[in-house]
Design an enzyme around this catalytic site. Structure first.
Site: not given
Length: 547
Positions: A18, A187, A380, A519, A521
């Site tokens: 990600g 590897t 919240c 929220h 954030e």
């Protein structure tokens, strides 16, 4: 027509697909391209909305109300592109769609199979928004070889074959383990991972190799030879002090150039990395430090509050200070004085959560912050606990509580200052819910508008009186107690446009005490810190200068 980059992982999970995807998106933007980042998760849950935070970490909510994987938060924070419901899909959602079509008779009596019906559904998802941006970066969750991920790998193989040549590439992230006894990077796991990928018809164009140690050129050449990848497309990925180093770090080792080369884009536009250089300058040259206590329920897994941790970091950047966040389990002082645990902090943040466990500790944290004049941000459930605390200790409602914590509210065992929200306005229609509804996707989800009271603290922070923020909750502060609470100094400074749902409360006469039902954030970014977090950290800085 968009170009597609499919990002896969191998050897072990949690390598940072990600983050690599988000950093690549930021680098392509820096070269003037438009991007969209998407996540395909193999788990059978329809979405992560009903998963425990300990199981899955944070649930990231989009403006259009989708409950998604926390990686979409990385995507937004690195690119500034708002995620959409169509940027996230799971095996559960894919199979659910296929079965709904089968029940309707859409397949005209055919036998339903993984190939072609499930893979076609995945490809239909990938085609959504084709042509809207220059690059679509699609991360496949899990690791190659996972049985539940096979339909996704088959689908992206087919998808790449069906597109014009040069429109799709594959980027594979692996691990190079280090054996201390022999002093070697190995590897072979990467070779086997690529072999597994090639066995299902996918040949990676770019290899990103995670390592705790420098990768010698001889090892990169070996990987390139055995994995059939160009040497300059074997990209080292080392551990970083901050995730926000990733765009600059990946650029230094040539990730964005390798991707553009794989697409045959030459000459490539030169990147403008000023945004990320400024971010790192603010991180590396902090002019002070503040300590913030995060009093929560899911502190054993910091990913449960990932966006809050990052938003605090962004608030620190805005003030050129380093934020030292300490996670404190709210259960530890449910029946005792929170003072010994909260003394010495410059600010207190109480995040969201579900269920009764730990809530009395959150109430005590809110009381401590209110009485000691310490900056407090309640998000919240953190706002609801602040309201219950004020109701009990200021408004004389000693039995104030929440319907969430007692199913027998109708028996009048307590005063339900917080109640189960059963009806609200969304756009131009009314949404109705009941306690008997299924759990998944039934909360008040996504972006809603709030009207702020002119002259209030929050109106000053936002610089206006109309805001739009993301929500994820099914319980709400009861407006019937507003007059009694405001008479005691708890001001309802933000309301839904129809005036029925409290969105923000603040304590009058307190240096910084704000509770929000939404929220904030979720919308904060390193190059655009959310105003609430920026001002919350500023208030913490003021406290730090007084002690």
């Amino acid at each position: 027509m968009s170009r597609y980059v499919f990002i896969t992982g191998g050897v072990v999970s949690s390598l940072g697909k990600g983050l690599a995807s988000a950093a690549l998106g930021a680098l392509l933007q820096a070269r003037g391209f438009t991007v969209r980042l998407r996540k395909l998760d193999p788990y059978l849950n329809v979405d992560p909305g009903t998963m425990s935070p300990f199981e899955h970490g944070e649930v990231f909510v989009t403006d259009d109300g989708a409950e998604t994987d926390l990686d979409l938060g990385h995507y937004e924070r690195f690119t500034g592109v708002s995620a959409r419901a169509t940027d996230s899909v799971s095996s559960g959602r894919i199979y659910s769609n296929v079965l709904e079509k089968e029940r309707r008779g859409d397949y005209l009596g055919k036998t339903i199979q993984v190939i072609p019906h499930v893979t076609n559904e995945i490809k239909d998802f990938l085609n959504i928004g084709d042509g809207e941006v220059d690059f679509q970066l699609c991360e496949i969750g899990g690791t190659v070889g996972d049985i539940e991920g096979l339909p996704f790998f088959e689908a992206i193989r087919q998808f790449a074959q069906e597109r014009p040549r040069g429109q799709c590439i594959f980027m594979h992230l692996t691990l190079l383990p280090y054996l201390a006894a022999s002093g070697e990077l190995k590897t072979k796991p990467t070779q086997h991972s690529v072999k597994e990928l090639r066995s299902i018809g996918i040949a990676p164009d770019v290899l990103v190799c995670r390592s705790e140690h420098p990768i010698p050129e001889t090892e990169r050449a070996k990987i390139a030879l055995f994995c059939n990848v160009r040497p300059d497309a074997v990209i080292p990925a080392y551990d970083l002090k901050s995730i926000y180093e990733a765009p600059l770090a990946y650029h230094r080792v040539g990730l964005d150039q390798a991707v553009l080369d794989a697409f045959g884009i030459s000459p490539a536009p030169k990147p403008n990395l000023a945004r990320w250089e400024d971010v790192m300058d603010r991180l590396n040259h902090a002019e002070g430090e503040v300590r913030v206590a995060i009093v929560g329920k899911y502190t054993r897994l910091e990913d449960a509050y990932k966006s809050i941790a990052e938003a605090l970091t962004h608030g620190g950047m805005a003030n050129r200070v380093r934020v030292r966040a300490q996670w404190i389990d709210s259960e530890i002082f449910e029946a005792k004085d929170p003072g010994p645990y909260l003394e010495g902090f410059h600010a207190i943040l109480v995040p969201g959560g579900f269920g009764e466990r730990g809530t009395e500790g959150k109430i005590r944290a809110a009381q401590f912050a209110r009485e000691r004049k310490i900056p407090y941000l309640g998000i919240c459930l953190g706002m609801q606990m602040a309201v219950i605390e004020a109701a009990r200790n200021l408004a004389g409602l000693g039995d104030a509580g929440s319907e969430e914590f007692d199913a027998e509210a109708g028996a009048k065992r307590f005063t339900p200052v917080v109640y189960h929200l059963k009806e609200w306005v969304q756009g131009n229609h009314t949404v109705r819910r009941s306690a008997a509804d299924a759990k998944g996707g039934t909360m008040r989800l996504g972006a809603y508008t709030a009207q702020l009271t002119p002259g209030s603290h929050v109106a000053d922070i936002y610089g206006g009186t109309t805001i739009e923020e993301r929500h994820r909750h099914r319980y709400e502060v009861d407006i019937r107690y507003r007059d009694k609470l405001e008479a005691c100094g708890l001001r309802f400074s933000g309301m839904s446009p129809d005036g029925r749902l409290p969105e923000i409360v603040e304590v009058e006469g307190h240096p910084w005490f704000i509770g929000v039902q939404f929220h904030p954030e979720l919308k904060s970014k390193p190059f655009a810190p959310h105003p609430l977090f920026a001002d919350f950290v500023r208030a913490a800085v003021e406290v730090s200068r007084l002690v």
